[in-house]
Design an enzyme around this catalytic site. Structure first.
Site, mmCIF file in Angstrom:
data_model
loop_
_atom_site.group_PDB
_atom_site.id
_atom_site.type_symbol
_atom_site.label_atom_id
_atom_site.label_comp_id
_atom_site.label_asym_id
_atom_site.label_seq_id
_atom_site.Cartn_x
_atom_site.Cartn_y
_atom_site.Cartn_z
ATOM 1 N N TRP A 173 -1.318 1.018 -0.672
ATOM 2 C CA TRP A 173 -1.641 0.711 0.722
ATOM 3 C C TRP A 173 -1.491 -0.773 1.061
ATOM 4 O O TRP A 173 -1.611 -1.147 2.225
ATOM 5 C CB TRP A 173 -3.085 1.136 1.027
ATOM 6 C CG TRP A 173 -4.069 0.762 -0.055
ATOM 7 C CD1 TRP A 173 -4.563 1.598 -1.021
ATOM 8 C CD2 TRP A 173 -4.644 -0.523 -0.319
ATOM 9 N NE1 TRP A 173 -5.405 0.907 -1.854
ATOM 10 C CE2 TRP A 173 -5.475 -0.396 -1.446
ATOM 11 C CE3 TRP A 173 -4.543 -1.781 0.289
ATOM 12 C CZ2 TRP A 173 -6.199 -1.469 -1.987
ATOM 13 C CZ3 TRP A 173 -5.259 -2.846 -0.247
ATOM 14 C CH2 TRP A 173 -6.073 -2.685 -1.367
ATOM 15 N N LYS A 197 4.959 9.906 -2.431
ATOM 16 C CA LYS A 197 3.562 10.037 -1.991
ATOM 17 C C LYS A 197 3.115 8.634 -1.602
ATOM 18 O O LYS A 197 2.916 7.782 -2.454
ATOM 19 C CB LYS A 197 2.634 10.587 -3.069
ATOM 20 C CG LYS A 197 1.263 10.911 -2.456
ATOM 21 C CD LYS A 197 0.109 10.839 -3.407
ATOM 22 C CE LYS A 197 -0.427 9.474 -3.664
ATOM 23 N NZ LYS A 197 -1.124 8.808 -2.513
ATOM 24 N N GLY A 250 0.164 0.412 -8.322
ATOM 25 C CA GLY A 250 -1.266 0.538 -8.060
ATOM 26 C C GLY A 250 -2.063 -0.071 -9.188
ATOM 27 O O GLY A 250 -1.586 -0.973 -9.877
ATOM 28 N N SER A 251 -3.256 0.444 -9.400
ATOM 29 C CA SER A 251 -4.167 -0.183 -10.367
ATOM 30 C C SER A 251 -3.813 0.194 -11.804
ATOM 31 O O SER A 251 -3.165 1.223 -12.061
ATOM 32 C CB SER A 251 -5.600 0.243 -10.060
ATOM 33 O OG SER A 251 -5.734 1.631 -10.250
ATOM 34 N N GLU A 272 4.284 -0.429 -11.973
ATOM 35 C CA GLU A 272 4.067 -1.766 -11.415
ATOM 36 C C GLU A 272 2.567 -1.844 -11.112
ATOM 37 O O GLU A 272 2.105 -1.341 -10.099
ATOM 38 C CB GLU A 272 4.927 -1.923 -10.161
ATOM 39 C CG GLU A 272 5.235 -3.356 -9.818
ATOM 40 C CD GLU A 272 4.126 -3.954 -8.971
ATOM 41 O OE1 GLU A 272 3.153 -4.476 -9.577
ATOM 42 O OE2 GLU A 272 4.226 -3.902 -7.746
ATOM 43 N N CYS A 306 -0.604 -7.938 -5.609
ATOM 44 C CA CYS A 306 -0.667 -7.937 -7.083
ATOM 45 C C CYS A 306 -0.198 -9.265 -7.668
ATOM 46 O O CYS A 306 -0.615 -9.639 -8.760
ATOM 47 C CB CYS A 306 0.138 -6.776 -7.648
ATOM 48 S SG CYS A 306 1.815 -6.719 -7.033
HETATM 49 P P1 NAD Z 1 -7.081 3.112 -6.985
HETATM 50 O O1 NAD Z 1 -6.756 2.778 -8.362
HETATM 51 O O2 NAD Z 1 -8.032 4.233 -6.732
HETATM 52 O O3 NAD Z 1 -5.762 3.493 -6.139
HETATM 53 C C1 NAD Z 1 -4.618 2.685 -6.121
HETATM 54 C C2 NAD Z 1 -3.485 3.515 -5.496
HETATM 55 O O4 NAD Z 1 -3.172 4.579 -6.367
HETATM 56 C C3 NAD Z 1 -3.840 4.189 -4.161
HETATM 57 O O5 NAD Z 1 -2.717 4.120 -3.302
HETATM 58 C C4 NAD Z 1 -4.160 5.626 -4.521
HETATM 59 O O6 NAD Z 1 -3.812 6.537 -3.492
HETATM 60 C C5 NAD Z 1 -3.285 5.850 -5.719
HETATM 61 N N1 NAD Z 1 -3.864 6.757 -6.678
HETATM 62 C C6 NAD Z 1 -5.152 6.781 -7.102
HETATM 63 N N2 NAD Z 1 -5.310 7.765 -8.016
HETATM 64 C C7 NAD Z 1 -4.112 8.371 -8.148
HETATM 65 C C8 NAD Z 1 -3.628 9.448 -8.942
HETATM 66 N N3 NAD Z 1 -4.425 10.094 -9.819
HETATM 67 N N4 NAD Z 1 -2.334 9.802 -8.813
HETATM 68 C C9 NAD Z 1 -1.516 9.149 -7.957
HETATM 69 N N5 NAD Z 1 -1.901 8.119 -7.192
HETATM 70 C C10 NAD Z 1 -3.190 7.734 -7.293
HETATM 71 O O7 NAD Z 1 -7.615 1.817 -6.355
HETATM 72 P P2 NAD Z 1 -7.827 1.319 -4.884
HETATM 73 O O8 NAD Z 1 -9.286 1.169 -4.622
HETATM 74 O O9 NAD Z 1 -7.019 2.033 -3.863
HETATM 75 O O10 NAD Z 1 -7.204 -0.112 -5.085
HETATM 76 C C11 NAD Z 1 -7.900 -1.015 -5.912
HETATM 77 C C12 NAD Z 1 -7.095 -1.523 -7.029
HETATM 78 O O11 NAD Z 1 -5.793 -1.026 -7.065
HETATM 79 C C13 NAD Z 1 -6.949 -3.007 -6.873
HETATM 80 O O12 NAD Z 1 -8.011 -3.640 -7.518
HETATM 81 C C14 NAD Z 1 -5.650 -3.314 -7.498
HETATM 82 O O13 NAD Z 1 -5.879 -3.608 -8.860
HETATM 83 C C15 NAD Z 1 -4.901 -2.037 -7.480
HETATM 84 N N6 NAD Z 1 -3.746 -2.057 -6.591
HETATM 85 C C16 NAD Z 1 -2.635 -2.660 -7.048
HETATM 86 C C17 NAD Z 1 -1.517 -2.695 -6.254
HETATM 87 C C18 NAD Z 1 -0.266 -3.371 -6.730
HETATM 88 O O14 NAD Z 1 0.517 -3.794 -5.903
HETATM 89 N N7 NAD Z 1 -0.032 -3.428 -8.034
HETATM 90 C C19 NAD Z 1 -1.546 -2.119 -4.995
HETATM 91 C C20 NAD Z 1 -2.707 -1.489 -4.552
HETATM 92 C C21 NAD Z 1 -3.816 -1.451 -5.377
#
Ligand code: NAD
Length: 507
Positions: A173, A197, A250-251, A272, A306
């Site tokens: 997001w 997705k 993502g995370s 990533e 990130c």
């Molecule tokens: P999160 O880990 O719950 O989610 C991160 C993203 O992953 C979201 O878009 C979510 O929809 C997706 N996601 C979550 N669980 C998933 C699954 N089982 N399968 C597929 N997709 C899934 O965390 P959050 O609260 O949304 O974001 C917080 C942390 O995420 C941040 O602290 C940061 O570390 C990380 N983040 C990193 C980036 C990046 O550019 N690397 C981008 C967004 C968030």
């Protein structure tokens, strides 16, 4: 169960982009799933909130298992068409899609700011960056040449790069257009089809991206867009035999989960993940200018990047001046609703980030850290948190080891650059790092020793369309961008061909 819910659509069933809802001006489009070239609605939906005021602005559909199976079938059919499309024709469709994004920039930027919160100027520049990525990948897709390897008489070795097939792409997001665009552009340029997705928090930007590809003439099924319960979608898609590559941004914890699922099903993955990026500021720089740039870059997307600079290791001789200058420039930021053109830092994207900032700062202060500026929530409506400069932090403060993903700048003095690099490398992250110095020996030391995928010296641009971007250690593997990124969507096939040896006359 999936039903046709009445919504504003055009003659092809695509959501209209100016679907004004009676309760909410300005406009927010109807969100649909895009499967096999058609838009569909579901009975189950989740609210989308405006982070500037916490109000609902729309609903995002939740795909069922049947929707996901349809998306896989559509992507398989789309792949058959797309891989048989000439690289030149693929390139032209992709360039047309980026032209449409540019033409629609005002509308898309507005929607992105509504759902994500970033200042409108940053939404615009993100859209332009997405266009640059699409353009570069589109053109580079025409140059996936392969190679010929010398062999003995009668033998030819030819290495061709083949598209892997259906790609399952999971985008976050924080960059609602450029992150999906990067995944989609790499996959399409290599000849793959995609099931994207996108993030449920920022779905409209992804809808408008898919809409641009649809309007550009992308064949049905080549790009599909789904939303729903993330864990259900990822386990369903990754287990599907038709899916051949997983790409996730993502995370770290979610990345590890998806990487292990991909491994279970023997699928390559591009991961990533997070960063906790160190910045090494030496004593031979213009302190005020580096502090100014640092504060402005840290404020971008309210720090939810990130590659955001986070741990500032500053030469002890300039440390106090740097802290003071950073705080001074941070004070010039104008925090507020990103739709206000004068605002330079918007809200955090969701309540989870607001809670995280509050907890990290409480912990830092409890351990002796000093908040030079900021340190408490801004207002009580929406998810605003000010730029917070923290100094005197112990190395084990939570914010020094957990990715803050928000506007926290952590400033620590160093006496010896080698020691600072050691601290920079001490975390499991290794995404981007930054160095500020004009001393060639110091640049050489950073280049050789800093553990990261992207090192920027004397500037803050961690990646561009033509350069590979990605991490080491827990920050992930695989690359996005550059030829290295495109190659991740292909596999190398070696074709050895033995012909009858040519008989040379010796006379
Ligand atoms: P999160 O880990 O719950 O989610 C991160 C993203 O992953 C979201 O878009 C979510 O929809 C997706 N996601 C979550 N669980 C998933 C699954 N089982 N399968 C597929 N997709 C899934 O965390 P959050 O609260 O949304 O974001 C917080 C942390 O995420 C941040 O602290 C940061 O570390 C990380 N983040 C990193 C980036 C990046 O550019 N690397 C981008 C967004 C968030």
């Amino acid at each position: 169960m999936t039903t046709a819910i009445p919504c504003s659509t055009d003659s092809r069933g695509a959501p209209t982009q100016l679907d004004l809802r009676e309760h909410s001006m300005p406009a927010y489009p109807q969100i649909g799933l895009f499967i096999g070239g058609g838009w569909r609605q579901t009975t189950a939906t989740t609210p989308v909130l405006n982070p500037a005021d916490d109000c609902e602005i729309g609903r995002v559909p939740r795909a069922t298992a049947a929707d996901l199976d349809d998306a896989v079938a559509a992507a398989v059919a789309g792949f058959a068409v797309w891989r048989a499309t000439s690289p030149d024709a693929r390139c032209r469709i992709m360039l047309r899609a980026s032209d449409l994004l540019r033409e629609r920039i005002d509308e898309i930027a507005h929607v992105m700011t509504l759902e994500q919160g970033k200042p409108i100027a940053q939404s615009r520049s993100e859209i332009l960056r997405a266009c640059e990525i699409i353009d570069w990948d589109a053109n580079e897709g025409r140059r996936l040449y392969g190679r010929q390897i010398p062999a003995g008489p009668g033998m030819t070795h030819i290495v061709v790069r083949e598209p892997l097939g259906v790609v399952a792409a999971f985008a976050p997001w924080n960059f609602p257009i450029s992150s999906p665009a990067r995944k989609v552009a790499g996959a399409l340029a290599a000849g793959c089809s995609v099931i994207l997705k996108a993030a449920e928090e920022t779905p409209a930007s992804a809808v408008l991206l898919a809409r641009a590809f649809q309007d550009a003439g992308l064949p049905d099924g080549v790009l599909n867009l789904v939303f729903g319960v993330p864990s259900e979608i990822s386990s369903h898609l990754i287990a599907s035999p038709a899916v051949r590559l997983v790409t996730f941004t993502g995370s770290v914890p979610v990345g590890k989960r998806l990487a292990s699922l991909a491994g279970e099903h023997m699928k390559p993955a591009i991961m990533e993940l997070g960063g906790h990026c160190p910045v090494f500021v030496c004593d031979d720089v213009d302190v005020d200018e580096v502090a100014r740039q640092s504060a402005m870059v840290k404020a971008r997307n309210a720090g939810q990047v990130c590659v955001a600079p986070t741990r500032f290791y500053v030469d002890r001789r300039i440390h106090d001046a740097f802290v003071e200058a950073f705080a001074h420039h941070a004070a010039t930021l104008r925090i507020g609703d990103g739709l206000d053109p004068d605002v330079t830092m918007g809200p955090l994207a969701n309540r989870r980030r607001l809670d995280a900032m509050e907890n990290l700062v409480l912990d830092a202060v409890a351990r002796g850290g000093v908040a030079v500026t900021g340190g408490a929530r801004h207002g009580n409506r929406g998810y605003f948190y000010p730029m917070t400069v923290l100094k005197d932090l112990p190395d084990d403060a939570r914010c020094m080891v957990e990715e803050p993903f928000g506007p926290l700048a952590l400033i620590t003095p160093f006496g010896d650059l080698d020691e600072a690099i050691g601290k920079g490398n001490a975390l499991p992250f290794g995404l981007a790092a930054y160095g500020f110095t004009h001393d060639a020996d110091r640049v050489a030391a950073m280049s050789a020793r800093v553990e990261c995928g992207n090192l920027a010296i004397n500037h803050y641009t961690a990646s561009s369309a033509e350069t590979p971007f990605g991490g080491v250690k827990d920050s992930g593997y695989g690359r996005e961008g550059g030829i290295e990124g495109l190659l991740c969507y292909t596999s190398a096939k070696n074709i050895s061909h033995l012909t009858r040896p040519t008989v040379h006359s010796t006379r």
